[in-house]
Design an enzyme around this catalytic site. Structure first.
Site, PDB file in Angstrom:
ATOM      1  N   HIS A  13       1.528   0.249  -6.935  1.00 46.30           N
ATOM      2  CA  HIS A  13       2.538  -0.801  -6.757  1.00 46.30           C
ATOM      3  C   HIS A  13       2.513  -1.321  -5.318  1.00 46.30           C
ATOM      4  O   HIS A  13       2.483  -0.535  -4.374  1.00 46.30           O
ATOM      5  CB  HIS A  13       3.924  -0.234  -7.084  1.00 46.30           C
ATOM      6  CG  HIS A  13       5.039  -1.213  -6.892  1.00 46.30           C
ATOM      7  ND1 HIS A  13       6.058  -1.023  -5.997  1.00 46.30           N
ATOM      8  CD2 HIS A  13       5.283  -2.413  -7.491  1.00 46.30           C
ATOM      9  CE1 HIS A  13       6.898  -2.046  -6.062  1.00 46.30           C
ATOM     10  NE2 HIS A  13       6.445  -2.906  -6.954  1.00 46.30           N
ATOM     11  N   SER A  14       2.496  -2.632  -5.164  1.00 46.43           N
ATOM     12  CA  SER A  14       2.636  -3.278  -3.860  1.00 46.43           C
ATOM     13  C   SER A  14       1.566  -2.773  -2.879  1.00 46.43           C
ATOM     14  O   SER A  14       0.370  -2.949  -3.127  1.00 46.43           O
ATOM     15  CB  SER A  14       4.059  -3.037  -3.340  1.00 46.43           C
ATOM     16  OG  SER A  14       4.383  -3.918  -2.312  1.00 46.43           O
ATOM     17  N   TYR A  15       1.960  -2.129  -1.778  1.00 47.47           N
ATOM     18  CA  TYR A  15       0.988  -1.539  -0.849  1.00 47.47           C
ATOM     19  C   TYR A  15       0.049  -0.569  -1.555  1.00 47.47           C
ATOM     20  O   TYR A  15      -1.116  -0.414  -1.149  1.00 47.47           O
ATOM     21  CB  TYR A  15       1.736  -0.815   0.280  1.00 47.47           C
ATOM     22  CG  TYR A  15       0.887   0.174   1.052  1.00 47.47           C
ATOM     23  CD1 TYR A  15      -0.023  -0.262   2.013  1.00 47.47           C
ATOM     24  CD2 TYR A  15       0.988   1.544   0.806  1.00 47.47           C
ATOM     25  CE1 TYR A  15      -0.809   0.646   2.715  1.00 47.47           C
ATOM     26  CE2 TYR A  15       0.208   2.461   1.502  1.00 47.47           C
ATOM     27  CZ  TYR A  15      -0.687   2.011   2.451  1.00 47.47           C
ATOM     28  OH  TYR A  15      -1.465   2.910   3.137  1.00 47.47           O
ATOM     29  N   GLY A  31      -1.690  -0.928  -3.954  1.00 51.31           N
ATOM     30  CA  GLY A  31      -2.938  -1.578  -4.340  1.00 51.31           C
ATOM     31  C   GLY A  31      -4.043  -1.361  -3.325  1.00 51.31           C
ATOM     32  O   GLY A  31      -5.229  -1.259  -3.678  1.00 51.31           O
TER      33      GLY A  31
END
Length: 224
Positions: free
Chosen positions: A76-78, A80
């Site tokens: 999720h988010s960072y 990735g």
């Protein structure tokens, strides 16, 4: 039975996947929600040298220790950034990738280059130590400052994610304001090697659209 490894975004720990973890296990899958070095219950390990490579090693080491060879990595988010790096380092342990409203880096990218000016203003609001970015006021009370070096270290890649069986991107279309992930979603939905989804949800898909996200994860684990 699939094996899901769940990587949180900035300032969050494995606790943010609590509901999703329970649902995956009810479907008789294995689910490992991880907390990265320097965050949440591991915040005592924070120092100036905790960077992106540290977090990649966190996950790669866990895959080796648990002898996982078919992981569905969810970042999720960072997160990735992390799952992309892990896949490059140990591709033999990864089956598929799911990016819920996340950055999808290429060679040499780092978080600073992939987000909007508004996000960059947040990144430079560091704690007194200079080692970590402060949490935002609307975050869960359990959120902790995020290691600054992990946002500024370029990702070094040696391979190509195209060799992975399946890659899914889940775009949160319900941001209050402009989403920093819109350019990523627009790029990937034109790429036939990706499966893309758009959900009417805010950035925290695990909290705001848990059933829809669960369905996507279960589909991603199904063999084609």
């Amino acid at each position: 039975m699939a094996t899901f490894v769940l990587i949180p975004g900035m300032c969050h720990g494995g606790w943010c996947f609590e509901e999703l973890t329970e649902q995956l296990r009810r479907h008789e899958h294995r689910a490992y929600p991880l907390t990265l070095t320097g965050l949440s219950e591991r915040s005592h390990l924070l120092h100036g040298g905790v960077n992106l490579e540290t977090h990649i090693q966190d996950v790669a080491g866990m895959l080796a220790a648990e002898n996982i060879e078919d992981a569905v990595l969810v970042g999720h988010s960072y997160g990735g950034m992390v799952i992309t790096g892990v896949t490059d380092r140990v591709p033999e342990r990864v089956d598929s990738l799911v990016y819920p409203d996340a950055v999808v880096p290429r060679q040499g990218d780092f978080c600073w280059t992939l987000v909007s000016d508004q996000e960059r203003k947040w990144y430079v609001d560091v704690e007194e130590t200079g080692h970590a970015v402060r949490t935002l006021p609307f975050f869960d009370a359990r959120a902790t400052p995020h290691p600054l070096a992990s946002l500024l270290q370029p990702l070094q890649l040696t391979g190509d994610l195209a060799r992975i069986r399946r890659r899914d991107y889940v775009y949160a279309a319900g941001w209050d304001g402009e989403s920093p992930f819109t350019p990523i979603y627009q790029r990937l939905r034109e790429d036939p090697s990706w499966t893309t989804h758009a959900l009417d949800s805010g950035h925290n898909l695990m909290r705001d659209a848990p059933e829809d996200l669960l369905k996507i994860l279960l589909e991603a684990a199904e063999p084609r």
